[in-house]
Design a protein around this motif. Sequence first.
Motif, PDB file in Angstrom:
ATOM      1  N   SER A   1     -44.742 -33.797  13.132  1.00 31.30           N
ATOM      2  CA  SER A   1     -45.267 -34.208  14.438  1.00 31.30           C
ATOM      3  C   SER A   1     -45.216 -35.713  14.638  1.00 31.30           C
ATOM      4  O   SER A   1     -45.426 -36.200  15.750  1.00 31.30           O
ATOM      5  N   SER A   2     -44.977 -36.461  13.562  1.00 25.17           N
ATOM      6  CA  SER A   2     -44.962 -37.918  13.669  1.00 25.17           C
ATOM      7  C   SER A   2     -43.592 -38.407  14.130  1.00 25.17           C
ATOM      8  O   SER A   2     -42.602 -37.680  14.092  1.00 25.17           O
ATOM      9  N   THR A   3     -43.560 -39.652  14.572  1.00 28.53           N
ATOM     10  CA  THR A   3     -42.304 -40.310  14.932  1.00 28.53           C
ATOM     11  C   THR A   3     -42.198 -41.597  14.123  1.00 28.53           C
ATOM     12  O   THR A   3     -42.983 -42.527  14.350  1.00 28.53           O
ATOM     13  N   PRO A   4     -41.283 -41.655  13.154  1.00 34.99           N
ATOM     14  CA  PRO A   4     -40.331 -40.605  12.780  1.00 34.99           C
ATOM     15  C   PRO A   4     -40.994 -39.517  11.929  1.00 34.99           C
ATOM     16  O   PRO A   4     -42.099 -39.715  11.418  1.00 34.99           O
ATOM     17  N   ARG A   5     -40.302 -38.388  11.774  1.00 38.57           N
ATOM     18  CA  ARG A   5     -40.782 -37.350  10.862  1.00 38.57           C
ATOM     19  C   ARG A   5     -40.697 -37.876   9.426  1.00 38.57           C
ATOM     20  O   ARG A   5     -39.753 -38.585   9.073  1.00 38.57           O
TER      21      ARG A   5
ATOM     22  N   ASN B   1     -37.238 -39.830   9.037  1.00 39.35           N
ATOM     23  CA  ASN B   1     -36.193 -39.178   9.844  1.00 39.35           C
ATOM     24  C   ASN B   1     -35.638 -37.930   9.165  1.00 39.35           C
ATOM     25  O   ASN B   1     -34.429 -37.666   9.201  1.00 39.35           O
TER      26      ASN B   1
ATOM     27  N   SER C   1     -35.287 -31.882  11.830  1.00 37.68           N
ATOM     28  CA  SER C   1     -36.297 -31.300  12.723  1.00 37.68           C
ATOM     29  C   SER C   1     -36.769 -29.933  12.253  1.00 37.68           C
ATOM     30  O   SER C   1     -37.801 -29.433  12.715  1.00 37.68           O
TER      31      SER C   1
END
Length: 237
Positions: A163-167, A184, A187
């Motif tokens: 759920s975070s950016t980046p994963r 990163n 997904s």
Amino acid sequence: MAHIEDSKQNRKQPGGAMERTYLARANAKAQQTSKHAISSIDSIPPVAIFEHPDRAHQEGNKIVKTDDDDGNSLSAFNPIISSEIVRFEGKFKNIDGGYFTIGIFDAVTFFKDEKWPDEDDETMKRILIYGNNRTLIHFSEDNTIEMPEFKNDQRVAFEVNMSSTPRTLNFFIDDEQLPVQIINIPSAIRFYIGIDNEESSFTITRFERLQSSSAQEINESKTLEWGKQWENEKKEE
């Protein structure tokens, strides 16, 4: 997959003094960091997918080596993880003298019809391997960094934050966070493990969604990116 399976010929040696000093210093800082209480939302039932079903079988949360040959037995796990924060943790048994691994791979491109692929250069770009020979491998066979060794009955954990950016992917041994983070990540991922010796096993102690991440910021930790050739530190002879 010969590179992952060949436990004797492909065991890589630890890095040079510079890398060992770096990890020792960073890991000492990690051990001084107060631990977060891990609060889970719900457990995830693991369903194993075996590369060689004749080499291992599943007994509840335990993967057991079936035969007595030297071939490594690889097991991936459903479900595919594509959202939330998930922790996958377990303990290896009868690890001495063998090559044991835990990792993740890109669930979208790695499998086709839930069959393990043949090994090629593209395969290595889709998988990350943490071995008990103290190496973390991704992208290519020579793209490695040194990691702390995990041993018999130690709890080794991967925690992904989808759920975070980046994963992100963070690593733990007996609840101590290691000074390495991968960013990163794909997904959608699957967790996997590899067991080697006769009568060896891997017992899943946690496979669950978390309310919040247990990863903390560690000074001097390494941040590495999925899908890239890492700039390895210069190794001293």
